[in-house]
Scaffold this motif. Structure first.
Motif, PDB file in Angstrom:
ATOM      1  N   ASP A  46       0.824  -1.199   0.000  1.00  0.00           N
ATOM      2  CA  ASP A  46       0.000   0.000   0.000  1.00  0.00           C
ATOM      3  C   ASP A  46       0.863   1.256   0.000  1.00  0.00           C
ATOM      4  N   ALA A  47       1.956   1.237   0.727  1.00  0.00           N
ATOM      5  CA  ALA A  47       2.832   2.408   0.805  1.00  0.00           C
ATOM      6  C   ALA A  47       3.464   2.704  -0.546  1.00  0.00           C
ATOM      7  N   ILE A  48       3.814   1.680  -1.296  1.00  0.00           N
ATOM      8  CA  ILE A  48       4.428   1.892  -2.603  1.00  0.00           C
ATOM      9  C   ILE A  48       3.397   2.386  -3.613  1.00  0.00           C
ATOM     10  N   SER A  49       2.187   1.830  -3.577  1.00  0.00           N
ATOM     11  CA  SER A  49       1.177   2.217  -4.550  1.00  0.00           C
ATOM     12  C   SER A  49       0.680   3.640  -4.317  1.00  0.00           C
ATOM     13  N   GLN A  50       0.809   4.160  -3.103  1.00  0.00           N
ATOM     14  CA  GLN A  50       0.359   5.501  -2.788  1.00  0.00           C
ATOM     15  C   GLN A  50       1.530   6.466  -2.676  1.00  0.00           C
ATOM     16  N   GLN A  51       2.559   6.256  -3.489  1.00  0.00           N
ATOM     17  CA  GLN A  51       3.736   7.105  -3.453  1.00  0.00           C
ATOM     18  C   GLN A  51       3.363   8.522  -3.873  1.00  0.00           C
ATOM     19  N   ILE A  52       3.855   9.493  -3.134  1.00  0.00           N
ATOM     20  CA  ILE A  52       3.520  10.884  -3.411  1.00  0.00           C
ATOM     21  C   ILE A  52       4.409  11.397  -4.537  1.00  0.00           C
ATOM     22  N   ARG A  53       3.803  11.939  -5.570  1.00  0.00           N
ATOM     23  CA  ARG A  53       4.522  12.526  -6.696  1.00  0.00           C
ATOM     24  C   ARG A  53       4.549  14.028  -6.499  1.00  0.00           C
ATOM     25  N   THR A  54       5.755  14.604  -6.363  1.00  0.00           N
ATOM     26  CA  THR A  54       5.871  16.026  -6.086  1.00  0.00           C
ATOM     27  C   THR A  54       6.744  16.714  -7.125  1.00  0.00           C
ATOM     28  N   PHE A  55       7.046  17.967  -6.861  1.00  0.00           N
ATOM     29  CA  PHE A  55       7.898  18.747  -7.736  1.00  0.00           C
ATOM     30  C   PHE A  55       9.304  18.155  -7.788  1.00  0.00           C
ATOM     31  N   ILE A  56      10.047  18.541  -8.814  1.00  0.00           N
ATOM     32  CA  ILE A  56      11.459  18.178  -8.889  1.00  0.00           C
ATOM     33  C   ILE A  56      12.206  19.213  -8.066  1.00  0.00           C
ATOM     34  N   VAL A  68      25.679  21.337 -14.721  1.00  0.00           N
ATOM     35  CA  VAL A  68      25.030  21.571 -16.005  1.00  0.00           C
ATOM     36  C   VAL A  68      23.636  22.150 -15.797  1.00  0.00           C
ATOM     37  N   TYR A  69      23.109  22.748 -16.855  1.00  0.00           N
ATOM     38  CA  TYR A  69      21.725  23.196 -16.893  1.00  0.00           C
ATOM     39  C   TYR A  69      20.924  22.136 -17.634  1.00  0.00           C
ATOM     40  N   GLY A  70      19.644  22.020 -17.307  1.00  0.00           N
ATOM     41  CA  GLY A  70      18.796  21.050 -17.980  1.00  0.00           C
ATOM     42  C   GLY A  70      17.354  21.513 -18.008  1.00  0.00           C
ATOM     43  N   VAL A  71      16.614  21.053 -19.021  1.00  0.00           N
ATOM     44  CA  VAL A  71      15.186  21.341 -19.149  1.00  0.00           C
ATOM     45  C   VAL A  71      14.419  20.071 -18.822  1.00  0.00           C
ATOM     46  N   VAL A  72      13.447  20.160 -17.930  1.00  0.00           N
ATOM     47  CA  VAL A  72      12.644  18.998 -17.531  1.00  0.00           C
ATOM     48  C   VAL A  72      11.691  18.650 -18.670  1.00  0.00           C
ATOM     49  N   VAL A  73      11.843  17.437 -19.231  1.00  0.00           N
ATOM     50  CA  VAL A  73      10.972  16.999 -20.323  1.00  0.00           C
ATOM     51  C   VAL A  73       9.986  15.922 -19.894  1.00  0.00           C
ATOM     52  N   ARG A  74      10.248  15.240 -18.782  1.00  0.00           N
ATOM     53  CA  ARG A  74       9.292  14.269 -18.238  1.00  0.00           C
ATOM     54  C   ARG A  74       9.294  14.408 -16.730  1.00  0.00           C
ATOM     55  N   ALA A  75       8.104  14.400 -16.133  1.00  0.00           N
ATOM     56  CA  ALA A  75       7.981  14.508 -14.684  1.00  0.00           C
ATOM     57  C   ALA A  75       6.913  13.546 -14.198  1.00  0.00           C
ATOM     58  N   ALA A  76       7.161  12.934 -13.057  1.00  0.00           N
ATOM     59  CA  ALA A  76       6.216  11.981 -12.483  1.00  0.00           C
ATOM     60  C   ALA A  76       5.001  12.674 -11.873  1.00  0.00           C
ATOM     61  N   MET A  77       5.093  13.975 -11.664  1.00  0.00           N
ATOM     62  CA  MET A  77       3.969  14.731 -11.108  1.00  0.00           C
ATOM     63  C   MET A  77       2.944  15.019 -12.197  1.00  0.00           C
ATOM     64  N   LYS A  78       1.661  14.892 -11.861  1.00  0.00           N
ATOM     65  CA  LYS A  78       0.601  15.148 -12.838  1.00  0.00           C
ATOM     66  C   LYS A  78       0.581  16.615 -13.229  1.00  0.00           C
ATOM     67  N   LYS A  79       0.313  16.852 -14.512  1.00  0.00           N
ATOM     68  CA  LYS A  79       0.199  18.205 -15.036  1.00  0.00           C
ATOM     69  C   LYS A  79      -1.127  18.300 -15.761  1.00  0.00           C
ATOM     70  N   ASP A 119      -7.721  21.160 -21.714  1.00  0.00           N
ATOM     71  CA  ASP A 119      -8.896  20.384 -22.135  1.00  0.00           C
ATOM     72  C   ASP A 119      -9.414  19.464 -21.027  1.00  0.00           C
ATOM     73  N   GLY A 120      -8.805  19.513 -19.849  1.00  0.00           N
ATOM     74  CA  GLY A 120      -9.258  18.712 -18.724  1.00  0.00           C
ATOM     75  C   GLY A 120      -8.487  17.423 -18.520  1.00  0.00           C
ATOM     76  N   SER A 121      -7.667  17.029 -19.478  1.00  0.00           N
ATOM     77  CA  SER A 121      -6.883  15.803 -19.329  1.00  0.00           C
ATOM     78  C   SER A 121      -5.624  16.095 -18.506  1.00  0.00           C
ATOM     79  N   GLU A 122      -4.980  15.046 -18.071  1.00  0.00           N
ATOM     80  CA  GLU A 122      -3.746  15.177 -17.288  1.00  0.00           C
ATOM     81  C   GLU A 122      -2.653  14.345 -17.937  1.00  0.00           C
ATOM     82  N   VAL A 123      -1.423  14.832 -17.859  1.00  0.00           N
ATOM     83  CA  VAL A 123      -0.281  14.084 -18.375  1.00  0.00           C
ATOM     84  C   VAL A 123       0.643  13.777 -17.202  1.00  0.00           C
ATOM     85  N   GLN A 124       1.089  12.510 -17.146  1.00  0.00           N
ATOM     86  CA  GLN A 124       1.978  12.060 -16.077  1.00  0.00           C
ATOM     87  C   GLN A 124       2.895  10.999 -16.660  1.00  0.00           C
TER      88      GLN A 124
END
Length: 154
Positions: free
Chosen positions: A26-36, A90-101, A105-110
């Motif tokens: 249960d603890a693994i399935s409810q892992q909190i996805r936060t900011f980088i 180095v500098y980097g641009v975040v292209v994939r994040a585990a946090m929902k965005k 249109d109402g959909s979410e990408v994660q």
């Protein structure tokens, strides 16, 4: 006197056992996805030579970085003959994040992982290829070169 102490420890031990704890699954399935944020390990998805980068600082926001934000990181793993070496900042641009965005249109990408593409301090790409899917939200952040080089746009 010694037996009195044993009874107190025994009573305390039994009350602790009565506390209900969530199972390991249960603890693994409810892992909190936060900011980088600071000390987050990110996968590098270009051919600059770095494999893994640890975030030192997020350039925007007090909570951390999200999709399309620029971060400063330290290279933790690198390929032998790459453009960047282990220990480089180095500098980097975040292209994939585990946090929902959320999208307009109402959909979410994660995504399943946190990934970045390395850039120099002017925002130009270090690598010449970008692997894996990238979101089209990068268009709003003016990272059109990353979208042009990406294999798949989500």
């Amino acid at each position: 006197m010694g037996s009195l102490g044993n009874n107190l420890y025994g009573a305390a031990g039994s009350s602790v056992e009565a506390v209900i704890r969530p199972s390991h699954c249960d603890a693994i399935s409810q892992q909190i996805r936060t900011f980088i944020q600071m000390r987050t390990n990110l996968k590098v998805v270009d051919n600059s030579g770095a494999k893994r980068v640890m975030c030192i600082a997020a350039k925007r926001g007090k909570y951390g970085a999200r999709l399309g934000d620029t971060i400063i990181g330290s290279v933790k793993e690198a390929q032998p003959r790459g453009k960047v070496k282990k220990g480089d900042v180095v500098y980097g641009v975040v292209v994939r994040a585990a946090m929902k965005k959320g999208r307009s249109d109402g959909s979410e990408v994660q995504f399943d992982d946190n990934a970045i593409v390395l850039v120099n301090n002017k925002g130009e790409l270090i690598g010449t290829r970008v692997f894996g899917p990238v979101p089209h939200e990068l268009r709003k952040k003016k990272h059109l070169k990353i979208l042009a080089l990406a294999e798949h746009i989500v």
